[in-house]
Motif scaffolding. Structure first.
Motif, PDB file in Angstrom:
ATOM      1  N   CYS A  45       0.819  -1.177  -0.034  1.00 12.42           N
ATOM      2  CA  CYS A  45      -0.167   0.002  -0.029  1.00 12.42           C
ATOM      3  C   CYS A  45       1.005   1.305  -0.041  1.00 12.42           C
ATOM      4  O   CYS A  45       1.879   1.344   0.782  1.00 12.42           O
ATOM      5  CB  CYS A  45      -0.872   0.159   1.300  1.00 12.42           C
ATOM      6  N   THR A  46       0.492   2.083  -1.199  1.00 19.06           N
ATOM      7  CA  THR A  46       1.669   3.153  -0.956  1.00 19.06           C
ATOM      8  C   THR A  46       0.761   4.631  -0.313  1.00 19.06           C
ATOM      9  O   THR A  46       1.406   5.605  -0.201  1.00 19.06           O
ATOM     10  CB  THR A  46       1.665   3.722  -2.581  1.00 19.06           C
ATOM     11  N   THR A  47      -0.163   4.508   0.148  1.00 23.98           N
ATOM     12  CA  THR A  47      -1.060   5.573   0.980  1.00 23.98           C
ATOM     13  C   THR A  47      -1.737   5.351   1.943  1.00 23.98           C
ATOM     14  O   THR A  47      -2.315   4.083   2.278  1.00 23.98           O
ATOM     15  CB  THR A  47      -1.987   6.438  -0.072  1.00 23.98           C
ATOM     16  N   VAL A  48      -1.639   5.967   3.155  1.00 23.88           N
ATOM     17  CA  VAL A  48      -2.348   5.715   4.525  1.00 23.88           C
ATOM     18  C   VAL A  48      -3.905   5.996   4.218  1.00 23.88           C
ATOM     19  O   VAL A  48      -4.763   5.530   4.957  1.00 23.88           O
ATOM     20  CB  VAL A  48      -1.945   6.662   5.394  1.00 23.88           C
ATOM     21  N   VAL A  49      -4.396   6.427   3.102  1.00 26.15           N
ATOM     22  CA  VAL A  49      -5.898   6.728   3.065  1.00 26.15           C
ATOM     23  C   VAL A  49      -6.364   5.406   2.099  1.00 26.15           C
ATOM     24  O   VAL A  49      -7.152   6.063   1.102  1.00 26.15           O
ATOM     25  CB  VAL A  49      -6.064   7.903   2.427  1.00 26.15           C
ATOM     26  N   GLU A  50      -6.178   4.427   2.297  1.00 29.73           N
ATOM     27  CA  GLU A  50      -6.515   3.349   1.221  1.00 29.73           C
ATOM     28  C   GLU A  50      -8.170   3.199   1.396  1.00 29.73           C
ATOM     29  O   GLU A  50      -8.640   2.761   0.229  1.00 29.73           O
ATOM     30  CB  GLU A  50      -6.038   1.822   1.742  1.00 29.73           C
ATOM     31  N   GLU A  51      -8.892   3.570   2.175  1.00 30.77           N
ATOM     32  CA  GLU A  51     -10.278   3.585   2.125  1.00 30.77           C
ATOM     33  C   GLU A  51     -11.179   4.694   1.577  1.00 30.77           C
ATOM     34  O   GLU A  51     -12.167   4.733   1.271  1.00 30.77           O
ATOM     35  CB  GLU A  51     -10.851   3.323   3.675  1.00 30.77           C
ATOM     36  N   VAL A  52     -10.162   5.766   1.219  1.00 24.42           N
ATOM     37  CA  VAL A  52     -10.659   6.874   0.678  1.00 24.42           C
ATOM     38  C   VAL A  52     -10.280   7.083  -0.486  1.00 24.42           C
ATOM     39  O   VAL A  52      -8.913   6.973  -1.081  1.00 24.42           O
ATOM     40  CB  VAL A  52     -10.159   8.044   1.612  1.00 24.42           C
ATOM     41  N   GLU A  53     -11.187   7.440  -1.627  1.00 28.40           N
ATOM     42  CA  GLU A  53     -10.788   7.648  -3.231  1.00 28.40           C
ATOM     43  C   GLU A  53     -10.840   9.081  -3.117  1.00 28.40           C
ATOM     44  O   GLU A  53     -11.651   9.933  -2.537  1.00 28.40           O
ATOM     45  CB  GLU A  53     -11.912   6.916  -3.868  1.00 28.40           C
ATOM     46  N   LEU A  54      -9.678   9.552  -3.792  1.00 27.96           N
ATOM     47  CA  LEU A  54      -9.426  10.976  -4.028  1.00 27.96           C
ATOM     48  C   LEU A  54      -9.483  11.300  -5.510  1.00 27.96           C
ATOM     49  O   LEU A  54      -9.328  10.463  -6.310  1.00 27.96           O
ATOM     50  CB  LEU A  54      -7.974  11.463  -3.549  1.00 27.96           C
ATOM     51  N   SER A  55     -10.200  12.417  -5.701  1.00 26.02           N
ATOM     52  CA  SER A  55     -10.234  13.080  -7.258  1.00 26.02           C
ATOM     53  C   SER A  55      -9.710  14.477  -7.122  1.00 26.02           C
ATOM     54  O   SER A  55     -10.110  15.188  -6.018  1.00 26.02           O
ATOM     55  CB  SER A  55     -11.518  12.633  -7.918  1.00 26.02           C
ATOM     56  N   LEU A  56      -9.449  15.004  -8.347  1.00 27.88           N
ATOM     57  CA  LEU A  56      -9.520  16.338  -8.367  1.00 27.88           C
ATOM     58  C   LEU A  56     -10.146  17.004  -9.387  1.00 27.88           C
ATOM     59  O   LEU A  56     -10.504  16.547 -10.610  1.00 27.88           O
ATOM     60  CB  LEU A  56      -7.681  16.738  -9.030  1.00 27.88           C
ATOM     61  N   GLN A  57     -11.004  18.088  -8.787  1.00 24.17           N
ATOM     62  CA  GLN A  57     -12.032  18.625  -9.530  1.00 24.17           C
ATOM     63  C   GLN A  57     -11.326  20.046 -10.337  1.00 24.17           C
ATOM     64  O   GLN A  57     -10.684  20.586  -9.466  1.00 24.17           O
ATOM     65  CB  GLN A  57     -13.126  19.035  -8.858  1.00 24.17           C
ATOM     66  N   VAL A  58     -11.359  20.227 -11.280  1.00 19.86           N
ATOM     67  CA  VAL A  58     -10.552  21.435 -11.971  1.00 19.86           C
ATOM     68  C   VAL A  58     -11.777  22.007 -12.758  1.00 19.86           C
ATOM     69  O   VAL A  58     -12.541  21.790 -13.675  1.00 19.86           O
ATOM     70  CB  VAL A  58      -9.572  20.623 -13.211  1.00 19.86           C
ATOM     71  N   LEU A  80     -10.751  14.450 -12.403  1.00 21.77           N
ATOM     72  CA  LEU A  80     -10.007  13.448 -12.668  1.00 21.77           C
ATOM     73  C   LEU A  80      -9.782  12.530 -11.436  1.00 21.77           C
ATOM     74  O   LEU A  80      -9.450  13.149 -10.260  1.00 21.77           O
ATOM     75  CB  LEU A  80      -8.366  14.267 -12.893  1.00 21.77           C
ATOM     76  N   MET A  81      -9.737  11.490 -11.705  1.00 25.97           N
ATOM     77  CA  MET A  81      -9.743  10.592 -10.556  1.00 25.97           C
ATOM     78  C   MET A  81      -7.997  10.284 -10.436  1.00 25.97           C
ATOM     79  O   MET A  81      -7.161  10.305 -11.333  1.00 25.97           O
ATOM     80  CB  MET A  81     -10.293   9.138 -11.058  1.00 25.97           C
ATOM     81  N   LEU A  82      -7.665  10.112  -9.106  1.00 27.09           N
ATOM     82  CA  LEU A  82      -6.260  10.118  -8.812  1.00 27.09           C
ATOM     83  C   LEU A  82      -5.593   8.882  -8.500  1.00 27.09           C
ATOM     84  O   LEU A  82      -6.559   8.127  -7.697  1.00 27.09           O
ATOM     85  CB  LEU A  82      -5.998  11.199  -7.653  1.00 27.09           C
ATOM     86  N   LYS A  83      -4.814   8.345  -8.713  1.00 27.26           N
ATOM     87  CA  LYS A  83      -3.797   7.089  -8.449  1.00 27.26           C
ATOM     88  C   LYS A  83      -2.787   7.429  -7.720  1.00 27.26           C
ATOM     89  O   LYS A  83      -1.787   8.291  -7.985  1.00 27.26           O
ATOM     90  CB  LYS A  83      -3.463   6.421  -9.689  1.00 27.26           C
ATOM     91  N   PRO A  84      -2.458   6.820  -6.527  1.00 28.57           N
ATOM     92  CA  PRO A  84      -1.514   6.908  -5.735  1.00 28.57           C
ATOM     93  C   PRO A  84       0.021   6.659  -6.505  1.00 28.57           C
ATOM     94  O   PRO A  84      -0.011   6.071  -7.304  1.00 28.57           O
ATOM     95  CB  PRO A  84      -1.267   5.739  -4.692  1.00 28.57           C
ATOM     96  N   LEU A  85       0.882   7.683  -6.265  1.00 25.86           N
ATOM     97  CA  LEU A  85       2.235   7.799  -6.870  1.00 25.86           C
ATOM     98  C   LEU A  85       3.340   7.638  -5.858  1.00 25.86           C
ATOM     99  O   LEU A  85       3.336   8.688  -5.065  1.00 25.86           O
ATOM    100  CB  LEU A  85       2.248   9.078  -7.558  1.00 25.86           C
TER     101      LEU A  85
END
Length: 221
Positions: A45-58, A80-85
């Motif tokens: 797992c690359t992020t601590v917020v695995e239960e939370v999906e994040l997106s960027l609204q532009v 834009l849906m975001l993927k952990p990097l």
């Protein structure tokens, strides 16, 4: 927010089974071995917020600005849906090329390299960019158990930006390769947001609020 220029340079987130007797023990060991194999093959797992999906609204706005300094005219909103990097160096394709040119590895800003930030990359590499855009607004949206919460908002180039920034979006404008139609060569203006960075302490606190505070409503924006 630091904007860099591309080719055109217009802007700068165990159960143990028990049993009696040899058969139960054998079955338990088999299941444990299977679970172990699955665990070993699962990516970290690359992020601590695995239960939370994040997106960027532009939100792009065009037209004249009013007395309150807000834009009046046409607006266009993109999600834009975001993927952990895990690391900026693990970008690929066009995003990698754009980042290497606009943000060279030896001179990248702190938010692209510091462990104090989580990083994501959008599911879309670039977007067609209207030429008459006067303002660009970003909103970071968290999706948790079917509910959406706006947790951060930022206007590109806002001179009143607070010094304790929590959201950074890399912005790279460029042009497509010319497409020849008849005697005309047509280029399309494009914009990419290859890396989105969020302050770790802030996002960890948001996760805590989402999972334990039923009164949490984001920033209500």
């Amino acid at each position: 927010m630091e904007t860099r220029r591309g080719k055109r340079q217009r802007c700068g987130g165990e159960e143990q089974q028990q049993g009696d007797g040899p058969e139960a023990a054998s079955g338990s060991q088999g299941e444990q071995q299977q679970q172990s194999d699955v665990s070993q093959s699962s990516p970290p797992c690359t992020t601590v917020v695995e239960e939370v999906e994040l997106s960027l609204q532009v939100k792009w706005s065009s037209g004249a600005r009013g007395h309150d300094d807000s834009a009046h005219g046409k607006t266009r909103v993109t999600r834009l849906m975001l993927k952990p990097l895990e690391d900026v160096g693990k970008l690929g394709g066009l995003s990698k090329g754009l980042m290497d040119r606009a943000f060279p590895a030896d001179s990248r800003p702190e938010y692209l390299t510091d462990d104090m930030f989580y990083r994501w990359t959008p599911d879309e590499t670039c977007l067609s960019y209207p030429l008459d855009v006067t303002t660009t607004e970003f909103k970071l949206v968290a999706n948790y158990k079917g509910w959406e919460y706006v947790i951060l908002s930022h206007e590109l180039g806002n001179p009143m930006e607070l010094p304790d920034r929590k959201l950074f979006v890399t912005v790279i404008e460029f042009e497509s390769v010319a497409v020849v139609l008849g005697n005309l060569g047509i280029r399309i203006s494009l914009v990419a947001y290859p890396v989105v960075c969020v302050q770790k302490t802030f996002l960890n606190d948001v996760k805590e609020q989402l999972t334990h505070n039923p009164e949490f409503r984001g920033i209500l924006s």
